[in-house]
Scaffold this active site. Structure first.
Site, PDB file in Angstrom:
ATOM      1  CB  SER A 189     -65.610   6.764   0.379  1.00 12.75           C
ATOM      2  OG  SER A 189     -66.139   7.789  -0.447  1.00 12.75           O
ATOM      3  CE  LYS A 210     -67.095   0.344  -0.518  1.00  9.58           C
ATOM      4  NZ  LYS A 210     -68.443   0.069  -1.099  1.00  9.58           N
ATOM      5  CG  HIS A 219     -65.488   3.026   2.754  1.00  9.31           C
ATOM      6  ND1 HIS A 219     -64.512   2.304   2.096  1.00  9.31           N
ATOM      7  CD2 HIS A 219     -66.227   3.630   1.777  1.00  9.31           C
ATOM      8  CE1 HIS A 219     -64.639   2.471   0.794  1.00  9.31           C
ATOM      9  NE2 HIS A 219     -65.675   3.274   0.574  1.00  9.31           N
TER      10      HIS A 219
END
Length: 395
Positions: free
Chosen positions: A182, A241, A210
């Site tokens: 990240s 996300k 991610h």
């Protein structure tokens, strides 16, 4: 009244002395490519809203319909009476999407990591093996166990094999890695990790926070990216996300999720997601499997390549990043935070990241490109980044 917590003021004063104390930035608009932050319109280059799904009409419609049908909240923890039919539907859709037997949804990715690691390797006879740059939630999960702890050098397979040799003879050996790191934006070498796991009798877990919605076929993550379906044991993903909503999940075998339902404490003791959240997550999966989803992922990567290419041409140090997460190494805590504040004044929002989130000397501005950005947005941002960088003598 005696202030028995006077130490807090000293800690806050220390943050101010280091130049890293700042109030929370507040959005006065939706999470967009151009957002209003603290009353100022800026190019938003620090959002995890990779595909723009937080504002997508299909997710918003699904949420409204779910509220009308199911109400505002779940009203209980999952193991008692907090499991609604829509939660089961989400888990079934996730398992199909990920190509696994089963999935289990947690209130957040941090809860999924903590609960899973703690449950699977609880004893001193077990071994936790973790990349040195893994996310804080993995570190927390390992700290919650009594297992022996081994750290290998970042993405270094020789170092991983060395610690596997040290862990040999443990009751259970668990290798845990981020999929996309990240703070650095690089990708873990899952095929090589899987080979070493087979060789030393370990099982594997990847944190795909991610990578969810970003890597792999239709945004299925790093296991899909490497075509490792069937060879990787545990996949953690987020629904917050790239997926645009909220939550985390574990995907794997039916035995894995059945075990976690009885042993993962964050699952046992957290009220279930509001049904509107579950509905939005289902809508996000449906979208990712559609031509529109494919187009959004393509736009994300086109923007990523353009942004990185321009920064490299200007001579910025972006480390080993190969994903939309793009660090620009500044160096120095105060300098980095001043750089971030100056960028904001110029109309660009980039996050200053300092120790202990990253090692000292590698303080950086972390930029994240999304599918929402236009070429004009990116050109404006690059112009301002270059201007501030020359002022700070970064390039």
């Amino acid at each position: 009244m005696v202030d028995r917590m006077g130490f807090l003021q000293a800690e806050i004063d220390n943050l101010k002395k280091r130049g890293i104390y700042a109030p929370l930035r507040v959005l006065d608009s939706p999470q967009l490519a151009e957002s209003i932050i603290d009353g100022k319109k800026v190019i938003n280059l620090c959002s995890n809203n990779y595909l723009g799904l937080t504002n997508h009409p299909s997710l918003m419609k699904a949420e409204h319909e779910a509220i009308d049908k199911w109400g505002a909240g779940a009203g209980a923890v999952r193991p008692i009476i907090g499991t609604m039919r829509i939660h089961i539907e989400l888990e079934e859709r996730l398992a199909k999407f990920k190509g696994t037997e089963s999935s289990l949804v947690f209130v957040a990715g941090i809860a999924a990591n903590r609960g899973t690691i703690q449950a699977l390797i609880p004893e001193p006879e077990d071994a936790a093996i973790s990349d040195e740059l893994n996310h804080a939630s993995i570190i927390d999960g390992v700290r919650l166990t009594k297992a022996k702890r081994f750290i290998y050098k970042h993405n270094d397979m020789n170092s991983l094999e060395d610690v596997l040799k040290q862990a040999k003879g443990s009751r259970r050996i668990m290798i845990i890695t981020d999929g996309v790191f990240s703070m650095d934006g690089d990708i873990a070498p899952l095929p090589e990790i899987a080979e070493l796991a087979d060789k030393y009798g370990a099982f594997t877990m990847v944190d795909d926070a991610h990578a969810s919605g970003v890597l792999g076929k239709g945004g299925r993550g790093t296991v899909s990216h490497y075509n490792l379906e069937g060879r990787w044991d545990i996949q953690m993903g987020t629904l917050s996300k790239g997926m645009g909503a909220l939550g985390g999940y574990i995907a794997g075998s039916r035995n894995l999720t059945d075990f976690l339902r009885y042993n993962a404490r964050p699952f046992l003791f957290s009220t279930a997601h509001p049904p509107a959240v579950a509905a939005a997550c289902i809508a996000a999966i449906n979208l990712l499997e559609s031509p529109e989803g494919e187009a959004l992922i393509k736009k994300l990567w086109d923007n990523t390549k353009y942004f990185k290419g321009r920064l490299k041409e200007l001579g910025f140090n972006i480390g080993n990043s190969v994903t939309p997460i793009t660090p620009v190494i500044i160096g120095g805590e105060e300098r980095t935070m001043k750089f971030s504040r100056k960028l904001y004044e110029e109309g660009v929002m980039g996050t200053g990241i300092v120790y202990p989130t990253v090692p000292k000397g590698t303080e950086r501005i972390r930029f994240i490109v999304t599918a929402m950005h236009t070429k004009e947005n990116l050109d404006f941002a690059i112009e301002k980044i270059e201007k501030v960088a020359r002022e700070f003598k970064v390039i």
